[in-house]
Motif scaffolding. Sequence first.
Motif, short mmCIF file in Angstrom:
data_model
loop_
_atom_site.label_atom_id
_atom_site.label_comp_id
_atom_site.label_asym_id
_atom_site.label_seq_id
_atom_site.Cartn_x
_atom_site.Cartn_y
_atom_site.Cartn_z
N UNK A 118 -7.69 2.37 -1.69
CA UNK A 118 -6.87 2.05 -2.87
C UNK A 118 -7.68 2.43 -4.11
N UNK A 119 -6.99 2.87 -5.13
CA UNK A 119 -7.72 3.23 -6.36
C UNK A 119 -8.01 1.95 -7.15
N UNK A 120 -9.10 1.95 -7.90
CA UNK A 120 -9.48 0.75 -8.67
C UNK A 120 -8.37 0.32 -9.63
N UNK A 121 -7.68 1.29 -10.22
CA UNK A 121 -6.63 0.95 -11.18
C UNK A 121 -5.47 0.27 -10.48
N UNK A 122 -5.08 0.82 -9.32
CA UNK A 122 -3.97 0.23 -8.57
C UNK A 122 -4.35 -1.16 -8.06
N UNK B 127 -6.36 -3.28 -9.38
CA UNK B 127 -6.33 -4.23 -10.51
C UNK B 127 -4.89 -4.62 -10.83
N UNK B 128 -4.01 -3.62 -10.86
CA UNK B 128 -2.61 -3.92 -11.19
C UNK B 128 -1.98 -4.84 -10.17
N UNK C 3 -6.93 10.36 -3.35
CA UNK C 3 -8.16 9.55 -3.39
C UNK C 3 -9.19 9.92 -2.30
N UNK D 164 -3.36 -7.11 -8.25
CA UNK D 164 -3.81 -8.51 -8.29
C UNK D 164 -3.38 -9.20 -9.58
N UNK D 165 -3.30 -8.44 -10.66
CA UNK D 165 -2.83 -9.02 -11.91
C UNK D 165 -1.34 -9.39 -11.79
N UNK E 252 -1.13 -12.59 -10.03
CA UNK E 252 -1.56 -13.67 -10.92
C UNK E 252 -0.42 -14.09 -11.85
N UNK E 253 0.26 -13.11 -12.41
CA UNK E 253 1.39 -13.41 -13.30
C UNK E 253 2.48 -14.16 -12.55
N UNK F 155 -10.10 -6.28 -1.62
CA UNK F 155 -9.87 -5.09 -2.44
C UNK F 155 -11.16 -4.31 -2.67
N UNK G 266 -3.30 7.78 -5.57
CA UNK G 266 -3.50 7.11 -4.28
C UNK G 266 -3.65 8.13 -3.14
#
Lengths: 337, 337
Positions: free
Chosen positions: B317-321, B323-324, A53, B326-327, B330-331, B308, A50
């Motif tokens: 923000x990094x793409x990986x972060x 994704x985490x 970046x 928002x997932x 969702x959970x 995002x 982060x």
Amino acid sequence: MKNYKPKKRLPAQAYIDGILKGDRVILSRAITIIESNLESDKSLAKEIVQEILPSSGKSIRIGITGVPGVGKSTFIEVFGLHLVKLGHKVAILSIDPSSQRSRGSILGDKTRMDELSVLQEAYIRPSASGDTLGGVSNKTGETMLLCEAAGYDVILIETVGVGQSETAVHGMTDFFLLLMLAGAGDELQGIKKGIMEMADMVVINKADGDNITMSKLAKRQYQNALHIFPASESGWTPVASTASAIKNIGIDKVWDEILNFKKLVDENGFFLKNRNHQQIKWMYNNINEELKHLFYGSKNIKRELSELEKDIVTAKISPVKAAQQIIDEFKNSFKLN
Amino acid sequence: MKNYKPKKRLPAQAYIDGILKGDRVILSRAITIIESNLESDKSLAKEIVQEILPSSGKSIRIGITGVPGVGKSTFIEVFGLHLVKLGHKVAILSIDPSSQRSRGSILGDKTRMDELSVLQEAYIRPSASGDTLGGVSNKTGETMLLCEAAGYDVILIETVGVGQSETAVHGMTDFFLLLMLAGAGDELQGIKKGIMEMADMVVINKADGDNITMSKLAKRQYQNALHIFPASESGWTPVASTASAIKNIGIDKVWDEILNFKKLVDENGFFLKNRNHQQIKWMYNNINEELKHLFYGSKNIKRELSELEKDIVTAKISPVKAAQQIIDEFKNSFKLN
């Protein structure tokens, strides 16, 4: 797992400062954290990525693939030396599926690149991406960002051309280079379908001695084949050329073509557009992987899927109905939470 | 939606019996139910498909693609007439993206196939698959099963070669035919990347009159290009040939090659293996589509994703972060149920 503490971790800021100063030792240790599967490392990795970046992205990212025997390591060493001579800082990340378990071939590669590996302007790192495509995207992808933040302005990502990692690598690079040998036929069997269409350039390596005539013929064949492909969105027409890494012939031509490509895609806006597209796609790929993980990670689902597969093959249930049935159960199981 | 009752639906058994007897009117009405988006039709469709399933599959499924102007309709009409003459029953399903909204081109196609469309041994149907790839797989796929159960032993699925439906069609057919024109270059731009590598055969159409020399040259070029591709798992080496649909030249050769292919893949076991693989993949594609639908169907998720995307492009923000993040949300939203 939770009781196993990683050794000698620094505070995040120490990694960030070290990377931004171009400290190779710190860079290597940060990459180790990126590659680690420990939960404590994961949050540390997230923080490092982060913070670096905004300093990433200032490189040209080149994917290089070719089956074993094509002379990839020699090519990359000679190509890397050429780039260093031109004043570039080069990071080389190798994704070698065979090394993911044994790490056996890594030392071999390192030895073969011994002229390049001693240079301060080159950074060579086998990328331990794990067995998953997500691993390639995330671990190799984040490693690439770290290298860029450390000042490497040419990133070479090497794969072996026989697995699925090529698609992932193509999705994170600006230029895709395919190494081939003359004598089309046998060795082509090793290259997976679809890889050829991703290539921005095909280099026929080992074009020396008795092999020159054959290589020139192969070059023409590939040039014709590449012309028959549909035009890429980049506006670039893929090129074929011959090279001999071991004799240092045709290596400058490869870099010249990459510069031609870069000039074209800078001017027509594709470079930035593609980078943005790749970054966003990276997020979506992660989301979709996580969604699948949520579903397929369940033992019940796994058991039922294997039953459904049998029923589908014996025409007891239609694929569409089978899918609906199991998705309905998945939804219901969630409602129980 | 719920108050809108579909007209004149028969009991499921009436459709099933009609299809198995080869009744074309009933077949058409059943396909309309398959294509319908009404909830009541969906369960009726499921019942019909489930019951005719054991009677499906006994055909050779051929995907045919080529850009507009290549002479696809004429080719298919002449090819279809040839097959009927040989004693086959031929079903032709056309996936035309332009017809999905206006239905404009459908009548045009029908008119152009007027010799074939009057024959009892031929069944021509534009496939209203909707705008989604899932629609192509499910609606066209199930329509294909119904046609097979009605006794059609050659299924031709036609697409326009410019969209994404080719991959879906390739995933549900045994043999993939690409129609091209001589004068490589311009018209190739219309064919999407990846389509060439799916082709089991490339036919250079309109090889007549002044065009013969050019067509023969094009044939050789494609033959060379196809040879350079990696070998297919089927063991089949893709072939190129010339044809003139309008003069009925080279049409028999196309069918002969398909028979050669069929013989090869029957003997080496690929035919059945591929069919089973396709059926199972069909289920997984549906599951994965449904999972995405569960996630991306949420308004909150949609809004957040667009934020995002902006943050990713500006390196916030990094793409990986991303994704985490928002997932995880969702959970959590699921746990509230």
